[in-house]
Design an enzyme around this catalytic site. Structure first.
Site, PDB file in Angstrom:
ATOM      1  CG  ASN A  44      -0.369  -0.106   2.536  1.00 44.57           C
ATOM      2  OD1 ASN A  44       0.572  -0.849   2.759  1.00 44.57           O
ATOM      3  ND2 ASN A  44      -0.922   0.636   3.486  1.00 44.57           N
ATOM      4  CD  GLU A  46      -1.548   5.120   4.776  1.00 42.00           C
ATOM      5  OE1 GLU A  46      -2.161   4.207   5.338  1.00 42.00           O
ATOM      6  OE2 GLU A  46      -0.979   6.040   5.397  1.00 42.00           O
ATOM      7  CB  CYS A  55      -5.255  -1.427  -1.887  1.00 41.78           C
ATOM      8  SG  CYS A  55      -6.554  -0.489  -1.073  1.00 41.78           S
ATOM      9  CD  GLU A  57      -5.267  -6.121  -0.942  1.00 41.16           C
ATOM     10  OE1 GLU A  57      -5.710  -6.647   0.089  1.00 41.16           O
ATOM     11  OE2 GLU A  57      -4.920  -4.927  -0.995  1.00 41.16           O
ATOM     12  CB  CYS A  88     -10.544  -2.783   1.144  1.00 42.12           C
ATOM     13  SG  CYS A  88     -10.011  -2.187  -0.477  1.00 42.12           S
ATOM     14  CB  CYS A  91      -8.641  -4.963  -2.865  1.00 44.60           C
ATOM     15  SG  CYS A  91      -7.527  -3.550  -2.808  1.00 44.60           S
TER      16      CYS A  91
END
Length: 136
Positions: A44, A46, A55, A57, A88, A91
């Site tokens: 990830n 940010e 993310c 994934e 999430c 994802c």
């Protein structure tokens, strides 16, 4: 669990170390495998404009796509929290696009670097929408 699954978990844990998570402090690492066995990792990243965060994934799957691959056959996910990290909602939809419903998703413990649970996108995203639903 195969040695291949263990290698996916190991690579996901390694990728987690590179996560850029100054805001949430929650690091995630993923390793995906293509049909030919090639593995791609992601973490990830940010952003201070939170909506621009990517993310792990998505990073890994989009790397797979950028390399000319089209299918995810397995993936391992690890997060830095105390609970198992699952993909999430966004994802899950990305995984749904590129993995078969039964492709294994290995959930790993960041402390032991071991697979704790195996699931799949059919379980994580039941009654999902996919490319087959679009008018051709």
């Amino acid at each position: 669990m195969t040695n291949n699954a263990d290698l996916l978990a190991k690579k996901a844990c390694e990728a987690m170390q590179y996560a850029y998570a100054p805001y949430s402090k929650y690091k995630v690492g993923v390793c995906v495998q293509a049909e030919d066995g090639t593995m791609f990792t992601g973490c990830n990243a940010e952003n201070s404009s939170y909506g621009l965060t990517i993310c792990a994934e998505q990073a890994a799957i989009f790397s797979l796509i950028s390399a000319g691959k089209k299918k995810v056959t397995a993936l391992a996910v690890v997060g830095s929290g105390n609970e198992l990290c699952t993909p999430c909602g966004a994802c899950r939809q990305v995984i749904r696009e590129f993995a078969s419903p039964e492709a294994p998703i290995y959930l790993c413990d960041s402390r032991t670097k071991k697979i704790v649970e195996t699931t799949n996108i059919a379980t994580l995203l039941p009654k999902s929408f996919g490319p087959e639903h679009l008018v051709k």
